[in-house]
Design an enzyme around this catalytic site. Structure first.
Site, short mmCIF file in Angstrom:
data_model
loop_
_atom_site.label_atom_id
_atom_site.label_comp_id
_atom_site.label_asym_id
_atom_site.label_seq_id
_atom_site.Cartn_x
_atom_site.Cartn_y
_atom_site.Cartn_z
CG ASP A 278 -11.83 105.47 38.11
OD1 ASP A 278 -12.53 105.84 37.24
OD2 ASP A 278 -11.42 105.77 39.44
N GLY B 101 -9.42 114.14 43.25
CA GLY B 101 -9.25 115.35 42.33
C GLY B 101 -6.90 114.99 42.06
CG ASP C 238 -17.39 109.17 39.97
OD1 ASP C 238 -17.36 109.97 41.15
OD2 ASP C 238 -16.72 109.90 38.68
CG ASP D 199 -15.64 114.29 45.37
OD1 ASP D 199 -16.32 114.11 43.93
OD2 ASP D 199 -14.06 114.33 44.93
N GLY E 117 -20.97 111.46 40.61
CA GLY E 117 -21.33 112.44 39.69
C GLY E 117 -20.98 113.83 39.55
N GLY E 118 -20.37 114.06 40.71
CA GLY E 118 -19.37 116.17 40.65
C GLY E 118 -18.24 115.84 40.13
CG PHE E 119 -14.48 114.03 37.40
CD1 PHE E 119 -13.23 115.65 37.74
CD2 PHE E 119 -14.37 113.73 36.22
CE1 PHE E 119 -12.19 115.45 37.05
CE2 PHE E 119 -13.16 114.32 35.16
CZ PHE E 119 -12.24 115.53 35.09
#
Length: 383
Positions: A267, A217, A93, A147, A95-97
């Site tokens: 995931d 999102g 991933d 994102d 890392g944005g979330f």
């Protein structure tokens, strides 16, 4: 194995499909559930166990690994595959979330995100280019664009701003990634609950020609109906020749519903996190081993399961381990949960090939029950 990244559909049943992602480190059978190994470990599991359950790929996370132990350190030690003893495909991933949800303070602008680490308070800057650099240092086989993920519900203004920023970041990630034979960069469709924004995002990302496309999102607290509506909105605008990844999802019911709508990859921390907190996922539904009803129950979680954690340990013993805070309880329940999830995906793949997905999905839901919070064992049946 393949020297390049390829995806092929090998069977369909309505909108659902099964297929294979082939890349140098192995084949990912789809629909696939990726166990989450956020900090270079699937918590409470040995890598060999994870593979034996049928997992073809695991997920690592840029945010956590850049903070500890550091991407440059992992690279110097031979890359993430060697570091965590997982020689098979790894998806990271961006890392944005996690920046949005975990960092103490953060500032988002066109260049990227400046944030304070939740580990030690140190200040870091994560730009699209740095995210791709970190994922490259880790050696990830499938990498994600950076994102901005807004929490739902969000205002129309915030949703549109984040979607457009994510598109601009996607272009920068695409340039930074370049062409890497055998590896892939996925774009992430954003747009909250707005159908028009979701479609615009999907179209723009397809024009950038990513190797795969994720729907981001979602799984952030919205109703399942909203999530499914967004999947139905986006999927027709994504290429049939490339994999589709629904990020952060989810419950077994979510997986079944999304597979029937054409999603290939998933995931979620749910099975591992639940296992560490005394909750088992089985074909009967969720079983809360903290409940006193299990204290005298000699029945296993599921005698038909192929997983020893589910078929060889009594609920009474698992209850004891959970109530005592024993590490073995966390290990056994995590093992059982991941086994259930992998068996579920295998059954869906077979059903698609056999064109029996509707019947199999209905049977899964019938066994699970509508939101069952617990399932009876011998002690309950005898009372």
């Amino acid at each position: 194995m393949s020297e390049s990244f390829t995806f092929s559909v090998t069977g369909t049943d309505g909108t659902a499909r099964t297929g294979e992602i082939r890349m140098p480190r192995g084949v990912i059978r789809t629909p696939a559930f990726m166990p989450v190994g956020t900090a270079a470990t699937v918590k409470a599991m040995y890598p060999e166990q994870v593979k034996a359950l049928g997992a073809d790929v695991v997920l690592g996370n840029t945010y956590h690994l850049m903070l500890r132990p550091g991407a440059e350190r992992v690279a110097a030690l031979g890359g993430l595959h060697k570091f965590m003893n997982w020689p098979y495909p790894i998806l990271t991933d961006s890392g944005g979330f996690q920046v949005m949800s975990l960092s103490k303070l953060r500032k988002i602008d066109e260049s990227g995100v400046t944030f304070q680490s939740h580990v030690d308070g140190a200040t870091h800057v994560l730009t699209p280019e740095r995210s791709i650099e970190i994922q490259g240092l880790l050696g990830a086989d499938i990498q994600m664009q950076l994102d901005e993920c807004v929490k739902l519900p969000a205002s129309p203004q915030d949703t549109e701003r984040a979607m457009r920023l994510s598109l601009r970041w996607a272009e920068r990630c695409r340039r930074a990634f370049g062409e890497q034979p055998g590896k892939a960069l996925f774009g992430i469709v954003q747009g909250g609950e707005d159908r028009a924004l979701r479609i615009e995002s999907a179209r723009a990302l397809v024009d950038m020609d990513f190797k795969g496309y994720a729907i981001g999102g979602l799984a952030v607290g919205e109703p399942q109906a909203t999530m499914l509506a967004m999947i139905e909105t986006v999927v027709p605008y994504l290429p049939t020749t490339k994999p589709r990844y629904l990020m952060g999802v989810g419950t077994p019911d979510d997986l079944v519903a999304a597979v029937t709508r054409g999603i290939d990859m998933f995931d979620c921390v749910m099975p591992t996190r639940a296992g560490r907190h005394g909750l088992a996922y089985t074909r009967f539904g969720k079983i809360n081993l903290k409940n006193a009803r299990h204290a005298d129950d000699p029945a296993p979680l599921d005698p038909t399961s192929s997983c020893p954690a589910a078929n060889s340990y009594s609920r009474a013993y698992l209850h004891h381990l959970v109530k005592s805070g024993e590490i073995l309880g966390m290990m056994l329940l995590t093992w059982a949960n991941l086994a259930y999830y992998q068996d579920l995906m295998a059954s869906l793949r077979k059903a698609i090939v056999d064109n029996t997905l509707a019947d199999v999905s209905a049977a899964i839901r019938a066994d699970w029950g509508a939101g069952a919070a617990d399932a009876p064992g011998e002690a309950d049946q005898a009372s």
